[in-house]
Structure formats: C-alpha cells, structure tokens
Scaffold this motif. Structure first.
Motif, PDB file in Angstrom:
ATOM      1  N   ALA A 276      -1.096  10.147  -8.214  1.00  0.00           N
ATOM      2  CA  ALA A 276      -1.992  10.233  -9.372  1.00  0.00           C
ATOM      3  C   ALA A 276      -1.272   9.889 -10.666  1.00  0.00           C
ATOM      4  O   ALA A 276      -1.745   9.093 -11.475  1.00  0.00           O
ATOM      5  N   ARG A 277      -0.106  10.491 -10.872  1.00  0.00           N
ATOM      6  CA  ARG A 277       0.621  10.224 -12.106  1.00  0.00           C
ATOM      7  C   ARG A 277       1.242   8.827 -12.106  1.00  0.00           C
ATOM      8  O   ARG A 277       1.394   8.207 -13.150  1.00  0.00           O
ATOM      9  N   GLY A 278       1.611   8.326 -10.913  1.00  0.00           N
ATOM     10  CA  GLY A 278       2.165   6.983 -10.845  1.00  0.00           C
ATOM     11  C   GLY A 278       1.136   5.931 -11.209  1.00  0.00           C
ATOM     12  O   GLY A 278       1.383   5.050 -12.033  1.00  0.00           O
ATOM     13  N   ILE A 279      -0.050   6.023 -10.614  1.00  0.00           N
ATOM     14  CA  ILE A 279      -1.103   5.047 -10.899  1.00  0.00           C
ATOM     15  C   ILE A 279      -1.633   5.244 -12.313  1.00  0.00           C
ATOM     16  O   ILE A 279      -1.939   4.271 -13.008  1.00  0.00           O
ATOM     17  N   TYR A 280      -1.720   6.497 -12.760  1.00  0.00           N
ATOM     18  CA  TYR A 280      -2.164   6.721 -14.143  1.00  0.00           C
ATOM     19  C   TYR A 280      -1.187   6.075 -15.116  1.00  0.00           C
ATOM     20  O   TYR A 280      -1.584   5.525 -16.148  1.00  0.00           O
ATOM     21  N   SER A 281       0.111   6.126 -14.782  1.00  0.00           N
ATOM     22  CA  SER A 281       1.120   5.574 -15.665  1.00  0.00           C
ATOM     23  C   SER A 281       1.108   4.055 -15.673  1.00  0.00           C
ATOM     24  O   SER A 281       1.005   3.428 -16.726  1.00  0.00           O
ATOM     25  N   ALA A 284      -1.733   0.262 -11.925  1.00  0.00           N
ATOM     26  CA  ALA A 284      -1.875  -0.770 -10.902  1.00  0.00           C
ATOM     27  C   ALA A 284      -3.063  -0.453 -10.004  1.00  0.00           C
ATOM     28  O   ALA A 284      -3.152   0.640  -9.455  1.00  0.00           O
ATOM     29  N   GLY A 285      -3.966  -1.386  -9.878  1.00  0.00           N
ATOM     30  CA  GLY A 285      -5.126  -1.205  -9.018  1.00  0.00           C
ATOM     31  C   GLY A 285      -6.354  -0.676  -9.722  1.00  0.00           C
ATOM     32  O   GLY A 285      -7.455  -0.724  -9.170  1.00  0.00           O
ATOM     33  N   THR A 286      -6.210  -0.190 -10.952  1.00  0.00           N
ATOM     34  CA  THR A 286      -7.375   0.344 -11.662  1.00  0.00           C
ATOM     35  C   THR A 286      -8.256  -0.765 -12.221  1.00  0.00           C
ATOM     36  O   THR A 286      -9.429  -0.548 -12.518  1.00  0.00           O
ATOM     37  N   ASN A 431     -11.853  -1.453  -7.083  1.00  0.00           N
ATOM     38  CA  ASN A 431     -10.980  -2.602  -7.313  1.00  0.00           C
ATOM     39  C   ASN A 431     -10.205  -2.990  -6.055  1.00  0.00           C
ATOM     40  O   ASN A 431     -10.034  -4.176  -5.759  1.00  0.00           O
ATOM     41  N   LEU A 432      -9.728  -2.003  -5.305  1.00  0.00           N
ATOM     42  CA  LEU A 432      -8.986  -2.293  -4.078  1.00  0.00           C
ATOM     43  C   LEU A 432      -9.866  -3.024  -3.071  1.00  0.00           C
ATOM     44  O   LEU A 432      -9.417  -3.970  -2.394  1.00  0.00           O
ATOM     45  N   VAL A 433     -11.122  -2.607  -2.977  1.00  0.00           N
ATOM     46  CA  VAL A 433     -12.054  -3.266  -2.058  1.00  0.00           C
ATOM     47  C   VAL A 433     -12.223  -4.733  -2.433  1.00  0.00           C
ATOM     48  O   VAL A 433     -12.151  -5.635  -1.579  1.00  0.00           O
ATOM     49  N   ILE A 434     -12.417  -5.004  -3.725  1.00  0.00           N
ATOM     50  CA  ILE A 434     -12.660  -6.379  -4.174  1.00  0.00           C
ATOM     51  C   ILE A 434     -11.410  -7.241  -4.044  1.00  0.00           C
ATOM     52  O   ILE A 434     -11.493  -8.420  -3.679  1.00  0.00           O
TER      53      ILE A 434
END
Length: 488
Positions: A276-281, A284-286, A431-434
C-alpha cells in the motif's frame, strides 16, 4: 453520521482486503507477464534508461507537446515525492515491521515495467485539446481510443473515482504539513491550512506551465537536500546498516515479534503495508503518471515511457530506502511512534538536536507535500477534462480541492489513509486489467522503438509513429491525435 461511519468502515475493509493478496497477485502477474514478453526491458535497458532520462535532463524534446520531457517527469515526481516517502514509509515500518520495506522494494521492481507501460500508452493515445492546446493522455484516453466504445464505461468509472480521490488529496498532504510546521514552529493549523489553500489555488489557476515550472524548480532541489540529510544519518549510524538490512529481509517472510513499543506483525501485515505504501509512494499502476507525462514533447511514446522507469526507481529504491534507513538505523522504529514523527526522531537522533530534526523534516514535508497537493488536484482536473468538463468547472474543482487543504490542516479527516487506499485500489485494479488487455500494443511500441534505435530513423511526432504502426481502433482515427478532434 452512522451512515457515513458505515461507509468509512466499508472503505477500510475494502482497502485492507485489496491491498493484500489481490493486488500482490494482480501486479505480479501483469508485471511478470510484460517483463517476459518484453525481454525484461526494464533491466536489460536500465543503463539506456538512465542515459536517456537523468542523462538528458536539459533536453528540449522533439515532436508535439507542451513541455520538456524532464519537466513532465518533475510534474509526475511532484505527485509521488511527498508524504508517502517520509511519513508513509515510517507508517509501514511502525505497523508492518521492517519486513514491509522488502515488500515496498518488491512492488517497486514490479512497478518499473508497469509504470513504463502506462506512460507509453498515455503518450501513444493522447489528444490535443482544441481549445487550450494542451495535450492530455492517460487511462480514459487509451481506453477510449485503443479499445473503443464498448470500454467507454470503464474509462468513465476510472475518471470519476480518480477525480473524487484527487478532490480529497490535499487533506492528507496538508495534515502532514500542519503537523510538521506546528511541531517545528508552533504555527496555528488554521493559518497553515488557509496559506496552503491560497497558494495551491494560485499555482493551479496558472495552468500547466505554471505547475510544471514550479515542480521543475522545487522537486530536484528538495530531493537532493533530503538525500544529503539521509546520507548524513546513515554515515552517523553506519554500524547499524547491516543489521537493518538483515531485519528487512528476515522479517519479510517471518513477521516481526513484539518488541519495545511495537505490537508485532504477521507476514500478511508486512505485505499489506509494504504494498500500500509502496504503490501510494511511486503510484505505479494507478494510472496517474500518464496524466502528467502526456504533455511532454516527444516523437515516440517509449521515449517518455523511459521516464516512468526512472521515476519508480528514484522514488522508491532511492528516496523511500533513505527514509527506511533513517528510521531503522536510529533504533527508534519499535518505540511506538509512527509517521512523520518517527522520521523526525530518526533525523533528530543523528543531528543531535530535536529542534534541528523537526525544522529539517518540516521544511522537506512542506515542499514535498505542497507540490503533491498541486499536482494531485491538477490530475483531478484532467479527469474532469476526460469527462468533458472544461473551463469554469475545472477551476471550481481547483478551488474546492484547495479548500480541502484547510480541512486536512485542522485535522478534520481521521480516515484519510484508508480513503486513499480505497480510491487507489479501485484505480489500480482497473488500470492493471487494461494494461494486460493492451499488452500486444505495448510490445509493438517497444519493438518499434528498438528498431528506431538501430536505424536512428524517427518519426516527426509520436502521432506519426502510432499511425504508422496502426495502433488505433480504426487506422483513420489517428488524425485526431494531431488535430484534437474527438471521436464520436
């Protein structure tokens, strides 16, 4: 009030669920699949990436666009470099244990190719607004222009959820600014909030170039200052570095026992907070990064996609690791304090002064968080543009979002982290799906880029490259890329 309480609990339950195995499996699957299809491009071309991003920060770019590639990257980094790097990392360690850092690294290594892919797609399917002349791209555009009308509903859903998230975004950042400034200088939270709101509105209403110039000025300077400070702490506590790394790798797979003020954590808790904190930071992928990058002047989509790899590496592997080392080597990670207070304590112990540490962190947080506020709200405005709300509605959105800076500064939102995990969770899954659905288009763009590198024969614009490769839903639709004409 009870109704809103139930909604908040539901959002928190969803966040706790989705930021565990679902996103770990989803991100891992998409990243590994793309890595294999692309011959592990992010690693095989890593030297090339650094040479053509960090090594070309003064390059003016080529082809259509509004701003230089580096300015576009600074704008995107202004969003990623913020509270997540300073307070978020400390929250992850204080809640999930040292093992959470490993999972932050893990998601970052996967995120390299994911962010590269979404930025590349953003440049490939961007549009030029016929009124403002600004190029826009990202999830809503590459879904609509590459996949057609049957997927339109998903682009609308993503834009609405992201815009809603960006409306509340300043609350998180302003809350941290207020806490940091109040700790260091004892300034009233209302004064901080009003000041943040006014300055945000001033920069936002100045438009893209105002935001890009501000980010280009602030982000590199503050990043260098923070890294220098972190290196000083690491040198001061150099003997603790091996033990810190050992704990990170061991606890990632065993969990962390209760010690001191730390309540202990399971492996799953470390995974949840690390992801959670890694992707929030690094985001990537959002799907947020393409919203900034799509204004860059480039003549091939992959050229700007390289900056996506650089961003994730710099944000998480460099800056977040610096914060982790400050917290871990200080020996204070298990004292029961968390967030920015824990990071401040780490710096203070090395500086030998609580006051100096508080001032240092307050200044860093203020600038990082403020730039994040501005860019996040700008992202929300782009989402409104995708929903065909332009001009006055976007400016009203900017003002309303700026007001939430006051709300956050006075501490009126208690569940902001869970709220953002909810919004980002929805956007990441979409986003990951697309990205997976569009995998063949990404591969085609990368193979073409590799061929252009060998022949050094580049198209005049990124639109020419897309049209030549036949990447539109219908080949004749490529004209709108240059003319800014909407597909009916």
């Amino acid at each position: 009030m009870e109704f809103f309480g139930l909604i908040a609990k539901g959002m928190m339950a969803y966040a706790d669920f989705v930021w565990g195995w679902p996103l770990l499996i989803g991100t891992s699957f998409v990243a590994v699949f793309l890595s294999i299809r692309l011959g592990f491009f992010q690693f095989a071309f890593f030297g090339h990436v650094m040479k053509n991003t960090f090594g070309k920060i003064f390059d003016k770019g080529s082809g259509d666009g509004n701003i230089k590639p580096f300015k576009a990257a600074c704008t995107a980094l202004a969003s990623t470099l913020g509270v997540g790097n300073i307070a978020g990392v400390s929250v992850a360690i204080a809640t999930g244990g040292p093992g959470a850092v490993f999972w932050m690294w893990f998601i970052a290594m996967l995120g390299l190719i994911v962010k590269f892919s979404e930025v590349t797609l953003g440049l490939a399917y961007r549009e030029k607004d016929p009124v403002s002349g600004v190029w826009h791209g990202g999830f809503p555009w590459y879904v609509k222009n590459a996949l057609g009308k049957n997927w339109r509903w998903l682009s609308v859903l993503w834009a609405v959820v992201m815009a809603a998230g960006m409306m509340f975004a300043p609350s998180i950042q302003a809350a941290e600014i207020s806490n940091a400034v109040n700790t260091a200088f004892a300034i009233n939270p209302y004064v901080v909030g009003i000041t943040v709101a006014i300055l945000m509105a001033a920069v936002l209403l100045g438009g893209l170039k105002s935001i890009a110039n501000f980010a280009n000025l602030v982000v590199p300077f503050m990043a260098v200052i923070y890294i220098i400070g972190a290196i000083f702490v690491m040198i001061t506590n150099v003997s603790m570095i091996p033990a810190a790394f050992a704990m990170i790798f061991e606890d990632a797979f065993t969990g962390t026992a209760a010690t001191g003020g730390f309540a202990g954590s399971t492996v799953m808790l470390a995974v949840r907070w690390g992801l959670a904190r890694g992707i929030y930071s690094n985001e990537a992928g959002t799907g947020t990064a393409p919203l900034a990058h799509s204004s860059a002047s480039v003549n091939h989509p992959v050229k700007q996609g390289l900056w996506g790899i650089f961003e994730v590496f710099f944000d998480t592997i460099v800056v977040c690791t610096m914060t982790a080392m400050v917290v871990m080597t200080s020996g204070l990670w298990n004292t029961g304090i968390s967030g920015a207070a824990l990071t401040t304590a780490g710096f203070s112990s090395a500086f030998g002064s609580v006051a100096v540490g508080a001032v240092f962190i307050s200044v860093i947080i203020t600038f990082f968080a403020f730039t994040t506020c501005v860019v996040n709200v700008y992202y929300g405005g782009i989402c409104l543009n995708a929903l065909d709300f332009k001009g006055a509605p976007v400016k009203v959105f900017y003002v309303l979002a700026s007001v939430f800076g006051i709300v956050g500064a006075i501490g009126a939102l208690n569940t902001v982290w869970a709220t953002f995990d909810f919004f980002f969770g929805v956007c990441v899954l979409c986003n990951l799906v697309i990205i997976f659905v569009m995998r063949d288009k990404i591969v085609l763009l990368v193979r073409d880029y590799e061929e252009r590198l060998l022949t050094q024969s580049w198209d005049a614009t990124a639109a020419d490259a897309v049209e030549r490769l036949g990447l539109m839903e219908k080949p004749e639709d490529a004209s709108f890329l240059r003319e800014g004409i909407k597909i009916s």
